[in-house]
Write an enzyme that holds these catalytic residues in place. Sequence first.
Site, mmCIF file in Angstrom:
data_model
loop_
_atom_site.group_PDB
_atom_site.id
_atom_site.type_symbol
_atom_site.label_atom_id
_atom_site.label_comp_id
_atom_site.label_asym_id
_atom_site.label_seq_id
_atom_site.Cartn_x
_atom_site.Cartn_y
_atom_site.Cartn_z
ATOM 1 N N GLN A 1 0.848 -1.201 0.000
ATOM 2 C CA GLN A 1 0.000 0.000 0.000
ATOM 3 C C GLN A 1 0.884 1.253 0.000
ATOM 4 O OE1 GLN A 1 -2.197 -1.042 3.577
ATOM 5 N NE2 GLN A 1 -0.242 -1.495 4.569
ATOM 6 N N GLU B 1 1.151 -7.860 11.924
ATOM 7 C CA GLU B 1 0.958 -6.753 10.961
ATOM 8 C C GLU B 1 1.624 -7.164 9.643
ATOM 9 O OE1 GLU B 1 -0.290 -3.395 10.521
ATOM 10 O OE2 GLU B 1 0.628 -3.897 8.579
ATOM 11 N N ASP C 1 0.748 -11.958 7.106
ATOM 12 C CA ASP C 1 -0.669 -11.823 6.802
ATOM 13 C C ASP C 1 -1.458 -12.487 7.927
ATOM 14 O OD1 ASP C 1 -2.661 -12.590 3.828
ATOM 15 O OD2 ASP C 1 -3.257 -12.089 5.870
ATOM 16 N N ASP D 1 -7.602 -5.171 14.056
ATOM 17 C CA ASP D 1 -7.414 -3.720 13.894
ATOM 18 C C ASP D 1 -6.929 -3.473 12.470
ATOM 19 O OD1 ASP D 1 -5.137 -1.315 15.500
ATOM 20 O OD2 ASP D 1 -6.861 -1.053 14.152
HETATM 21 N N1 SAM Z 1 -7.518 2.119 13.011
HETATM 22 C C1 SAM Z 1 -7.410 1.894 11.575
HETATM 23 C C2 SAM Z 1 -8.760 1.660 10.955
HETATM 24 O O1 SAM Z 1 -9.724 1.413 11.693
HETATM 25 O O2 SAM Z 1 -8.837 1.728 9.710
HETATM 26 C C3 SAM Z 1 -6.487 0.725 11.322
HETATM 27 C C4 SAM Z 1 -5.082 1.124 11.595
HETATM 28 S S1 SAM Z 1 -3.833 -0.039 11.309
HETATM 29 C C5 SAM Z 1 -2.678 1.039 10.592
HETATM 30 C C6 SAM Z 1 -4.427 -1.054 9.967
HETATM 31 C C7 SAM Z 1 -3.362 -2.051 9.582
HETATM 32 O O3 SAM Z 1 -3.915 -3.266 9.066
HETATM 33 C C8 SAM Z 1 -2.400 -1.556 8.476
HETATM 34 O O4 SAM Z 1 -1.129 -1.310 9.033
HETATM 35 C C9 SAM Z 1 -2.372 -2.697 7.447
HETATM 36 O O5 SAM Z 1 -1.088 -2.921 6.917
HETATM 37 C C10 SAM Z 1 -2.863 -3.854 8.300
HETATM 38 N N2 SAM Z 1 -3.395 -4.992 7.532
HETATM 39 C C11 SAM Z 1 -4.219 -4.967 6.461
HETATM 40 N N3 SAM Z 1 -4.476 -6.225 6.026
HETATM 41 C C12 SAM Z 1 -3.785 -7.064 6.861
HETATM 42 C C13 SAM Z 1 -3.647 -8.488 6.927
HETATM 43 N N4 SAM Z 1 -4.270 -9.292 6.046
HETATM 44 N N5 SAM Z 1 -2.871 -9.010 7.915
HETATM 45 C C14 SAM Z 1 -2.241 -8.203 8.807
HETATM 46 N N6 SAM Z 1 -2.321 -6.832 8.794
HETATM 47 C C15 SAM Z 1 -3.091 -6.286 7.818
#
Ligand code: SAM
Length: 283
Positions: free
Chosen positions: A33, A108, A141, A159
């Site tokens: 991203q 993450e 993932d 999250d």
């Molecule tokens: N508070 C925010 C919201 O509600 O949109 C979320 C914040 S946090 C930065 C979201 C995180 O989810 C991102 O860092 C992204 O890289 C992670 N993410 C997305 N898909 C994922 C997956 N399949 N496994 C692990 N992390 C993931």
Amino acid sequence: MIMDLWYTEKHSDNAGITMKTTQTLFSGKSKYQQLDIVETLEFGRMMLLDGLVMVTERDEFIYHDMIVHPALFTHPNPKKVLVIGGGDGGTIREIMKHERVEHAVLCEIDSLVIEKSIDLLPSMACEIDGNNPRVTLHVDDGLAYIREHQNEFDIILVDSTDPIGPAVGLFEENFYQLVFSALKDDGIMIAQSESPFYHAEIQKSMYRNLRAVFPIVEMYQAFIPTYPSGFWSFAFASKTYHPIRDFDQNRAASRKFHTRYYNEDLHRGAFMLPTFARENIAE
Ligand code: SAM
């Protein structure tokens, strides 16, 4: 002439939020991203992923209080907690305030988010900088990680970003099945569940998927000014404990740490929903 720069996120084709920015602190593309961290006058530093607001210094306390404390004060004795996503660190920071939690794991997918949060958002990433022995970081993932873990966690907090890009799979039934089996017999899962005002369709399918897996599924709300419509929600999915029936108000009231949004009265109030929000997820 100094030009004013405004960041705008569209919440629908015809409406959105706009904020005056002063500088870009980081802008780069990871494998997953686009990541930007910008300075805004109203909300302090703000993280964007693929152009969408993730967290801001000024209002992140609301989201992080509310994704963590309702579950950790409903479960009688949470010891091991998993966070999927959450690379900014705010969710882990709130979990660490619960001294009886022995181990928190952050899974993450994007290491660039962790790296830049530690570097530029220290008030959030303070517990994921590698110095807390109760915290383990995994760059993976969540869908892959969860398959490797059965009957291991008291609480799992999803999250994640919105159901586009790498997070699509985190809103589907088979993921919830995997979460169910990774939880202990009295485990609880929380997932951010978008805006009841703008995202009725996403909520309908998400809660249908959750109800196909968990016996107890409730929605609760929080006011988050920088998210679409400001009216945000979370899903509380649980194997045995109900967020109101099994809530120990005295335990929450006697907590040893200050929370600027969550409190022992708001815990119940957050589950009282406007009719249209209830109707979004009616069976
Ligand atoms: N508070 C925010 C919201 O509600 O949109 C979320 C914040 S946090 C930065 C979201 C995180 O989810 C991102 O860092 C992204 O890289 C992670 N993410 C997305 N898909 C994922 C997956 N399949 N496994 C692990 N992390 C993931």
